[in-house]
Every structure is written in structure tokens, then in C-alpha cells.
Design a protein around this motif. Structure first.
Motif, PDB file in Angstrom:
ATOM      1  N   ALA A  98      67.476  45.571 145.641  1.00 36.83           N
ATOM      2  CA  ALA A  98      67.178  47.130 144.998  1.00 36.83           C
ATOM      3  C   ALA A  98      68.464  47.757 144.223  1.00 36.83           C
ATOM      4  CB  ALA A  98      67.102  48.046 146.378  1.00 36.83           C
ATOM      5  N   PRO A  99      68.235  47.915 143.080  1.00 40.53           N
ATOM      6  CA  PRO A  99      69.472  48.297 142.126  1.00 40.53           C
ATOM      7  C   PRO A  99      69.443  49.961 142.440  1.00 40.53           C
ATOM      8  CG  PRO A  99      67.253  48.233 140.842  1.00 40.53           C
ATOM      9  CD  PRO A  99      67.234  47.625 142.162  1.00 40.53           C
ATOM     10  N   ASN A 100      68.649  50.720 142.847  1.00 43.94           N
ATOM     11  CA  ASN A 100      68.663  51.946 143.230  1.00 43.94           C
ATOM     12  C   ASN A 100      68.093  52.274 144.718  1.00 43.94           C
ATOM     13  OD1 ASN A 100      69.720  53.052 140.477  1.00 43.94           O
ATOM     14  ND2 ASN A 100      67.660  52.156 139.977  1.00 43.94           N
ATOM     15  N   LYS A 101      68.900  53.378 145.253  1.00 45.45           N
ATOM     16  CA  LYS A 101      68.194  53.500 146.881  1.00 45.45           C
ATOM     17  C   LYS A 101      67.727  54.943 146.758  1.00 45.45           C
ATOM     18  CE  LYS A 101      71.703  49.921 148.607  1.00 45.45           C
ATOM     19  NZ  LYS A 101      70.611  48.966 148.419  1.00 45.45           N
ATOM     20  N   SER A 102      66.638  55.129 147.668  1.00 43.03           N
ATOM     21  CA  SER A 102      65.943  56.178 147.747  1.00 43.03           C
ATOM     22  C   SER A 102      65.801  56.517 149.199  1.00 43.03           C
ATOM     23  CB  SER A 102      64.642  56.433 147.097  1.00 43.03           C
ATOM     24  OG  SER A 102      63.804  57.427 147.608  1.00 43.03           O
ATOM     25  N   ASP A 103      66.524  57.601 149.542  1.00 43.61           N
ATOM     26  CA  ASP A 103      66.250  58.146 151.167  1.00 43.61           C
ATOM     27  C   ASP A 103      64.786  58.153 151.530  1.00 43.61           C
ATOM     28  OD1 ASP A 103      68.986  57.782 151.442  1.00 43.61           O
ATOM     29  OD2 ASP A 103      69.443  59.829 151.184  1.00 43.61           O
ATOM     30  N   GLU A 107      62.678  56.548 154.209  1.00 40.10           N
ATOM     31  CA  GLU A 107      62.191  57.200 155.232  1.00 40.10           C
ATOM     32  C   GLU A 107      60.461  56.643 155.159  1.00 40.10           C
ATOM     33  OE1 GLU A 107      60.826  61.492 156.109  1.00 40.10           O
ATOM     34  OE2 GLU A 107      63.152  61.518 155.336  1.00 40.10           O
ATOM     35  N   LYS A 108      59.829  56.665 154.031  1.00 39.71           N
ATOM     36  CA  LYS A 108      58.243  56.529 154.096  1.00 39.71           C
ATOM     37  C   LYS A 108      57.954  54.914 154.341  1.00 39.71           C
ATOM     38  CE  LYS A 108      56.876  60.808 152.890  1.00 39.71           C
ATOM     39  NZ  LYS A 108      56.410  61.612 153.892  1.00 39.71           N
ATOM     40  N   VAL A 109      58.674  54.089 154.034  1.00 41.26           N
ATOM     41  CA  VAL A 109      58.155  52.762 153.952  1.00 41.26           C
ATOM     42  C   VAL A 109      59.182  51.751 154.539  1.00 41.26           C
ATOM     43  CG1 VAL A 109      56.496  52.994 152.047  1.00 41.26           C
ATOM     44  CG2 VAL A 109      58.745  52.157 151.391  1.00 41.26           C
ATOM     45  N   GLY A 110      60.212  52.215 154.861  1.00 37.60           N
ATOM     46  CA  GLY A 110      61.281  51.455 155.513  1.00 37.60           C
ATOM     47  C   GLY A 110      62.258  50.692 154.478  1.00 37.60           C
ATOM     48  N   ALA A 111      61.979  50.733 153.390  1.00 39.81           N
ATOM     49  CA  ALA A 111      62.797  50.060 152.293  1.00 39.81           C
ATOM     50  C   ALA A 111      63.700  50.911 151.317  1.00 39.81           C
ATOM     51  CB  ALA A 111      61.754  49.176 151.447  1.00 39.81           C
ATOM     52  N   PRO A 117      62.805  46.564 143.073  1.00 42.19           N
ATOM     53  CA  PRO A 117      63.170  45.302 143.511  1.00 42.19           C
ATOM     54  C   PRO A 117      61.917  44.588 143.578  1.00 42.19           C
ATOM     55  CG  PRO A 117      63.274  47.151 145.357  1.00 42.19           C
ATOM     56  CD  PRO A 117      63.084  47.875 143.985  1.00 42.19           C
ATOM     57  N   ALA A 118      60.598  44.989 143.939  1.00 41.56           N
ATOM     58  CA  ALA A 118      59.560  44.138 143.616  1.00 41.56           C
ATOM     59  C   ALA A 118      59.387  43.583 142.465  1.00 41.56           C
ATOM     60  CB  ALA A 118      58.100  44.983 144.110  1.00 41.56           C
ATOM     61  N   LYS A 132      62.284  52.414 137.434  1.00 39.61           N
ATOM     62  CA  LYS A 132      61.243  53.160 138.103  1.00 39.61           C
ATOM     63  C   LYS A 132      60.781  54.406 137.416  1.00 39.61           C
ATOM     64  CE  LYS A 132      60.761  56.073 142.266  1.00 39.61           C
ATOM     65  NZ  LYS A 132      61.401  56.399 143.420  1.00 39.61           N
ATOM     66  N   THR A 133      59.675  54.412 137.124  1.00 41.40           N
ATOM     67  CA  THR A 133      58.879  55.381 136.097  1.00 41.40           C
ATOM     68  C   THR A 133      57.543  56.226 136.916  1.00 41.40           C
ATOM     69  OG1 THR A 133      59.665  54.211 134.134  1.00 41.40           O
ATOM     70  CG2 THR A 133      58.192  56.075 133.786  1.00 41.40           C
ATOM     71  N   VAL A 134      57.451  57.496 136.993  1.00 38.46           N
ATOM     72  CA  VAL A 134      56.503  57.923 137.684  1.00 38.46           C
ATOM     73  C   VAL A 134      55.439  58.247 136.846  1.00 38.46           C
ATOM     74  CG1 VAL A 134      55.987  59.918 139.194  1.00 38.46           C
ATOM     75  CG2 VAL A 134      58.309  59.074 139.389  1.00 38.46           C
TER      76      VAL A 134
END
Length: 146
Positions: A98-103, A107-111, A117-118, A132-134
Motif C-alpha cells: 500500500a503506497p498510501n494508508k487510510s485510517d 477501520e472498515k475493511v482491515g487493510a 495495492p490491489a 486512488k480516484t473516487v
């Protein structure tokens, strides 16, 4: 006489000097999503991500996500529609790259992250070409297999 060869994979035939070889770009889309998203949402998000990088749907080689999304039918239907496979990865494996980490994601999926990263893992450690683009309830990242 000019010869142009389009290679769908990394195997090039014996070529005459001066021949031009065109390799298709091999793109993998990492997808993160909320529960219960529709197939159309996933399809449109992936299409938008590719279009945003001037890539054609034919460049897409696979979708990827986290293994806890194995019940999201929209992901499978989208992969089927695109004619590509889907790879699901465990949180531990995603965290390793994972190049970037999201709290929030942790919290939601454990990664630490899902789509970036996928995409990297699916492309066998390829280069992230779209972070990552929303797109509504979907996040998409694109990685290119070297």
C-alpha cells in the motif's frame, strides 16, 4: 515493404529488421467499493478511470479488490462484462504494498488501502498510473504491468 506486428502478450515473433512491434498496454484496475454497489457503478467507474488516462477498454487485463468483497456480485459481473479475471487479495498482502494508508479504510475493511495495492498486486508489482480516484461509491486505481 513495411511490417507491423501487434503483440497481445510479451512474445514477439521473429521479425525482419525495420519491422514495427506494437505492444498493448496491460492495465489492472484496483477497485474499492461500498457494500451493495451496482454493476453499473463499477462498470462506469472503471471506464471513467481508463478514459481519464486515454486508455481503451481493450487495455484492461483484470480487476482486483480485497478478499472480503468476494460477495459483491457487481465486481464479478463487471469483470465478466469486460472479459477479464478478478483477483481478490488478503488485507495482509495489500498492506505490504500500500503506497498510501487510510485510517478510514483500515477501520472498515482491515487493510491500509484497497484499490491502489490491489492494482499493484494484480499487475505483478506494476507501476501505479492512476492513484486512488473516487467515482461516487467506488474508488479505482490503475496499475500497468511492466
Amino acid at each position: 515493404e513495411h511490417v507491423v506486428v501487434v503483440a497481445e502478450n510479451d512474445v514477439l515473433p521473429d521479425m525482419k529488421p525495420g519491422a514495427l512491434a506494437l505492444k498493448t498496454r496491460r492495465i489492472f484496475a484496483g477497485v474499492g467499493c461500498r457494500k451493495g454497489v451496482s454493476y453499473e457503478e463499477v462498470r462506469d467507474a472503471v471506464r471513467s478511470a481508463l478514459a481519464g488516462k486515454d486508455l481503451h477498454i481493450h487495455n484492461l487485463r483484470g480487476l482486483a479488490s480485497i478478499d472480503i468483497k468476494n460477495g459483491e456480485h457487481a465486481l464479478y459481473k463487471a469483470a465478466d462484462n469486460f472479459g477479464v479475471s478478478i483477483a481478490l487479495f488478503a488485507a495482509d498482502d495489500l498492506d505490504k504494498v500500500a503506497p498510501n494508508k487510510s485510517d478510514f479504510v483500515k477501520e472498515k475493511v482491515g487493510a491500509d488501502g484497497v484499490c491502489e495495492p490491489a492494482a499493484i498486486l494484480a499487475s505483478k508489482g506494476g507501476k501505479l498510473i492512476l492513484p486512488k480516484t473516487v467515482y461516487g461509491r467506488i474508488t479505482v486505481a490503475l496499475a500497468e504491468e511492466e
